[in-house]
Design a protein around this motif. Structure first.
Motif, PDB file in Angstrom:
ATOM      1  N   UNK A   8       0.837  -1.199   0.000  1.00 24.48           N
ATOM      2  CA  UNK A   8       0.000   0.000   0.000  1.00 24.48           C
ATOM      3  C   UNK A   8       0.872   1.250   0.000  1.00 24.48           C
ATOM      4  N   UNK A   9       0.205   2.394  -0.077  1.00 26.38           N
ATOM      5  CA  UNK A   9       0.920   3.668  -0.186  1.00 26.38           C
ATOM      6  C   UNK A   9       1.755   3.980   1.053  1.00 26.38           C
ATOM      7  N   UNK A  10       1.282   3.588   2.220  1.00 26.76           N
ATOM      8  CA  UNK A  10       2.026   3.834   3.454  1.00 26.76           C
ATOM      9  C   UNK A  10       3.340   3.052   3.443  1.00 26.76           C
ATOM     10  N   UNK A  11       3.266   1.788   3.060  1.00 28.56           N
ATOM     11  CA  UNK A  11       4.477   0.968   2.966  1.00 28.56           C
ATOM     12  C   UNK A  11       5.406   1.488   1.874  1.00 28.56           C
ATOM     13  N   UNK A  12       4.835   1.991   0.802  1.00 29.79           N
ATOM     14  CA  UNK A  12       5.628   2.565  -0.285  1.00 29.79           C
ATOM     15  C   UNK A  12       6.415   3.773   0.212  1.00 29.79           C
ATOM     16  N   UNK A  13       5.750   4.677   0.942  1.00 30.43           N
ATOM     17  CA  UNK A  13       6.428   5.857   1.475  1.00 30.43           C
ATOM     18  C   UNK A  13       7.528   5.469   2.472  1.00 30.43           C
ATOM     19  N   UNK A  42      10.632  -1.576  -4.706  1.00 32.20           N
ATOM     20  CA  UNK A  42      10.021  -0.280  -5.029  1.00 32.20           C
ATOM     21  C   UNK A  42       9.651  -0.233  -6.505  1.00 32.20           C
ATOM     22  N   UNK A  43      10.557  -0.682  -7.350  1.00 30.73           N
ATOM     23  CA  UNK A  43      10.302  -0.677  -8.785  1.00 30.73           C
ATOM     24  C   UNK A  43       9.076  -1.521  -9.130  1.00 30.73           C
ATOM     25  N   UNK A  44       8.957  -2.679  -8.519  1.00 31.32           N
ATOM     26  CA  UNK A  44       7.798  -3.552  -8.764  1.00 31.32           C
ATOM     27  C   UNK A  44       6.502  -2.842  -8.370  1.00 31.32           C
ATOM     28  N   UNK A  45       6.486  -2.213  -7.202  1.00 33.70           N
ATOM     29  CA  UNK A  45       5.297  -1.498  -6.753  1.00 33.70           C
ATOM     30  C   UNK A  45       4.960  -0.349  -7.697  1.00 33.70           C
ATOM     31  N   UNK A  46       5.970   0.411  -8.096  1.00 28.17           N
ATOM     32  CA  UNK A  46       5.743   1.544  -8.990  1.00 28.17           C
ATOM     33  C   UNK A  46       5.205   1.090 -10.347  1.00 28.17           C
ATOM     34  N   UNK A  47       5.740   0.025 -10.875  1.00 22.34           N
ATOM     35  CA  UNK A  47       5.258  -0.477 -12.166  1.00 22.34           C
ATOM     36  C   UNK A  47       3.796  -0.889 -12.088  1.00 22.34           C
ATOM     37  N   UNK A  48       3.390  -1.458 -10.958  1.00 22.59           N
ATOM     38  CA  UNK A  48       2.013  -1.914 -10.794  1.00 22.59           C
ATOM     39  C   UNK A  48       1.040  -0.771 -10.481  1.00 22.59           C
ATOM     40  N   UNK A  49       1.487   0.221  -9.724  1.00 23.54           N
ATOM     41  CA  UNK A  49       0.580   1.257  -9.246  1.00 23.54           C
ATOM     42  C   UNK A  49       0.736   2.619  -9.899  1.00 23.54           C
ATOM     43  N   UNK A  50       1.855   2.857 -10.533  1.00 26.01           N
ATOM     44  CA  UNK A  50       2.114   4.145 -11.168  1.00 26.01           C
ATOM     45  C   UNK A  50       2.700   3.943 -12.559  1.00 26.01           C
ATOM     46  N   UNK A  51       1.942   3.309 -13.456  1.00 28.65           N
ATOM     47  CA  UNK A  51       2.503   3.069 -14.795  1.00 28.65           C
ATOM     48  C   UNK A  51       2.782   4.393 -15.512  1.00 28.65           C
ATOM     49  N   UNK A  52       3.982   4.508 -16.043  1.00 32.74           N
ATOM     50  CA  UNK A  52       4.371   5.746 -16.713  1.00 32.74           C
ATOM     51  C   UNK A  52       5.049   5.433 -18.040  1.00 32.74           C
TER      52      UNK A  52
END
Length: 122
Positions: A8-13, A42-52
């Motif tokens: 989740x976002x809290x764990x991401x931060x 972090x990269x895995x989470x970003x790819x799943x939740x913040x596709x850019x």
């Protein structure tokens, strides 16, 4: 060292905060190993939740800099001197293959994303 998947976002931060603390750890140390593994998570989470995927490679670099709290001077080890860093970030000079390799290894940026810079410059 306890690196877990981010859910989740809290764990991401929290993961980003820890990455900032580990930034610059000497190679071969437990901190360096933790940072390396944390970058993958972090990269895995970003790819799943913040596709850019639609952003250009320079925007990817700038986003990674922001996430890690880096300044342009922090890219000198990956891109060369301050002038080269400035030229690349201002799109006056394309990324070289050596730059792409360094950014991939040092900032855990996808080479597939960065290679677009070479294709776009051609």
């Amino acid at each position: 060292m306890e690196v877990k998947l981010i859910h989740n976002a809290t764990e991401y931060q929290a993961a980003l905060k820890r990455m900032r603390q580990l930034w610059g750890a000497a190679e071969g140390t437990p901190e360096y190993e933790e940072a390396d593994i944390l970058a993958l998570v972090i990269n895995k989470y970003e790819e799943e939740h913040y596709p850019i995927d639609d952003l250009d490679p320079i925007e990817h670099i700038k986003i990674r800099m922001e996430v890690l709290g880096l300044q342009p001077k922090d890219l000198v080890p990956y891109l060369g001197d301050k002038g080269t860093v400035s030229s690349i970030l201002n799109r006056k000079r394309p990324l070289s293959l050596a730059n792409i390799r360094s950014l991939h290894k040092g900032l855990n940026l996808s080479p597939e994303i960065l290679i677009k810079e070479i294709i776009l410059a051609a």
